[in-house]
Write an enzyme that holds these catalytic residues in place. Structure first.
Site, mmCIF file in Angstrom:
data_model
loop_
_atom_site.group_PDB
_atom_site.id
_atom_site.type_symbol
_atom_site.label_atom_id
_atom_site.label_comp_id
_atom_site.label_asym_id
_atom_site.label_seq_id
_atom_site.Cartn_x
_atom_site.Cartn_y
_atom_site.Cartn_z
ATOM 1 N N GLU A 178 0.812 -1.218 0.000
ATOM 2 C CA GLU A 178 0.000 0.000 0.000
ATOM 3 C C GLU A 178 0.847 1.271 0.000
ATOM 4 O O GLU A 178 0.404 2.331 0.438
ATOM 5 C CB GLU A 178 -0.930 -0.020 1.211
ATOM 6 C CG GLU A 178 -1.894 -1.190 1.188
ATOM 7 C CD GLU A 178 -2.699 -1.308 2.463
ATOM 8 O OE1 GLU A 178 -3.596 -0.461 2.654
ATOM 9 O OE2 GLU A 178 -2.443 -2.221 3.256
ATOM 10 N N SER A 203 -6.540 -2.499 2.612
ATOM 11 C CA SER A 203 -6.999 -2.022 1.299
ATOM 12 C C SER A 203 -7.407 -3.154 0.367
ATOM 13 O O SER A 203 -7.266 -3.061 -0.852
ATOM 14 C CB SER A 203 -5.928 -1.151 0.627
ATOM 15 O OG SER A 203 -5.817 0.083 1.288
ATOM 16 N N SER A 222 -11.343 8.880 0.360
ATOM 17 C CA SER A 222 -11.406 8.090 1.592
ATOM 18 C C SER A 222 -12.609 8.467 2.443
ATOM 19 O O SER A 222 -12.901 9.644 2.658
ATOM 20 C CB SER A 222 -10.122 8.273 2.399
ATOM 21 O OG SER A 222 -9.014 7.729 1.710
#
Length: 357
Positions: A16, A189, A324
Site C-alpha cells: 500500500e 486495502s 477516503s
C-alpha cells in the site's frame, strides 16, 4: 508562538506504498502551518528513510525520492529527534509528534508504533497492541467474538496447511459453502482478497492469499450492503455518522477502491435511525475492545435477508485520500480536514500510552 514539529511518515515497504503517499499528501496540505512545522519523511519500497523538503505534489507522484536526503528517527529516548544525514554529518532535529501515515505491513501493524514508543515520541493513532491485533484479521475476529460483537462465520489456517488442499477445501465447503471470501490475514486495502464461487476458484484464491501472508482467513459471503463509520478519540471516543459503499466491482477490492471511478460512497447512508444507532454502537464497542486510540474506521455488512448488522473489520490508519471515507464522514459532520488533523495531533499529545517524560 513556538510551532510544534510534526513528522508525517509515508511510503513504506508494504503493498500500500502508493496509497500511503496519497494519504500523506492530503494530511500535509491540511495541517496548519502556523501551528506546526511539518517535516515529510518518506520510506522507499526498499526501506530507505529519506527526509523531503520539496513540493508536496511530488510525494503523490513518487518524484519526491529524487530530491530527498537520508534521515532516520532516533530510537534514543533522550533525543526524541529526527537524525538528518548530510555529507556524513548528522543534524539532530527535535520532534514533538509523528503521524505514521503508513498503511499495511511495517506501518499499521505495531512495528513503527513500537519504534516511536522506544523513542518516547508521541504519535497519531492506535498503540502497539491495538495496531497489531487489528492488522491481523484472525486476532480481530477472536476479540470481536469475545466481546460478543456479531460477525460473519469464518475459518482460518496456516500457509503450511496448503499441502493438504483437499482437506482445506472440504473444511470450507462444510462450514461456509459458496460463495465465500478468501483473505490474507495481514493486509489492508483489500489486497490479495478474492471471491470464490466453486472449488477451482477457491483453490486459486487460497494460493493468491498465501502469496501475501502465512495466515489465510476464509469468510462466508454476506449478501447485503456495506457500511463504514469513523471513530475519533482516546478514552472517550466519538463515532461519526454512517456512510454506504457502492462498489463498482463485485466486491470492494483494491482496484474498486482506488482505480474505478464508478465506485461510490453515499454519505449519510440511506438507513433508518435505528440501523445507524446499531452500527455506531458496535463501532464504539469494537474500538474499545481492541483498546483503540486516536482514530479508526470500522466496516460493516447489513444482511439483505435478515437486516442483521455484522462487523467486518477495523482499520487503525484509514486512508486520507481524496476518496477516503474517514475524513469525508467527519466533513459531513462539520469537521474540516484541517480541524481533524489538529484534533488528531492533540489526541497524540494527550494520550496516556505509557510514554515516559
Amino acid at each position: 508562538m513556538n510551532r510544534k514539529t510534526v513528522i508525517v511518515l509515508f511510503g513504506g515497504q508494504s503493498s500500500e506504498h502508493e496509497v500511503s503517499r496519497m494519504s500523506a499528501t492530503t494530511m500535509i496540505n491540511e495541517i496548519d502551518s502556523k501551528k506546526y512545522q511539518v517535516i515529510p519523511v518518506g520510506i522507499t519500497k526498499e526501506g530507505e528513510w529519506l527526509v523531503y523538503t520539496g513540493p508536496t505534489e511530488h510525494i503523490k507522484t513518487g518524484q519526491w525520492e529524487k530530491y530527498a536526503t537520508p534521515a532516520i528517527i532516533s530510537p534514543d529516548a533522550k533525543q526524541k529527534a529526527l537524525l538528518k544525514i548530510v555529507n556524513g554529518h548528522v543534524k539532530v532535529i527535535p520532534v514533538d509528534v509523528v503521524i505514521p501515515a503508513l498503511h499495511g505491513a511495517w506501518g499499521e501493524d505495531g512495528t513503527i508504533q513500537g519504534l516511536l514508543e522506544m523513542a518516547c515520541i508521541p504519535y497519531v493513532g492506535c498503540g502497539v497492541l491495538s495496531s497489531a491485533v487489528c492488522m491481523d484479521k484472525v486476532f480481530t475476529k477472536l476479540i470481536a467474538k469475545n466481546a460478543a460483537v456479531p460477525q460473519a462465520k469464518y475459518i482460518w489456517f496456516q500457509k503450511e496447511e496448503l499441502e493438504d488442499m483437499d482437506k482445506l477445501v472440504e473444511r470450507v465447503e462444510k462450514k461456509l459453502g459458496y460463495p465465500c471470501f478468501v483473505k490474507p490475514a495481514n493486509t489492508g486495502s483489500s489486497v490479495g482478497i478474492s471471491k470464490a464461487k466453486n472449488k477451482e476458484t477457491l483453490v486459486n484464491a487460497i494460493n493468491l492469499a498465501a502469496e501475501y501472508d502465512r495466515k489465510i482467513i476464509v469468510e462466508e459471503a454476506i449478501i447485503g450492503r456495506e457500511f463504514e463509520c469513523s471513530v475519533l478519540g482516546n478514552e472517550a471516543p466519538v463515532v461519526s455518522g454512517v456512510g454506504e459503499v457502492l462498489p463498482a466491482a463485485e466486491f470492494y477490492d483494491y482496484d474498486a477502491k482506488y482505480n474505478n471511478s464508478e465506485s461510490r460512497t453515499v454519505i449519510p447512508a440511506p438507513i433508518t435511525a435505528e440501523e445507524e444507532k446499531t452500527i455506531r454502537k458496535i463501532a464504539a464497542k469494537i474500538y474499545q475492545a481492541v483498546d483503540g486510540s486516536g482514530l479508526s474506521r470500522v466496516d460493516f455488512f447489513m444482511e439483505e435477508e435478515t437486516g442483521r448488522v455484522l462487523f467486518n473489520e477495523i482499520n487503525t490508519m484509514p486512508g486520507f485520500t481524496a476518496i477516503s471515507m474517514y475524513p469525508m464522514l467527519w466533513e459531513t459532520a462539520g469537521v474540516t480536514k484541517a480541524e481533524l488533523m489538529d484534533c488528531l495531533i492533540e489526541l497524540a499529545l494527550t494520550r496516556d500510552n505509557g510514554i515516559r517524560g
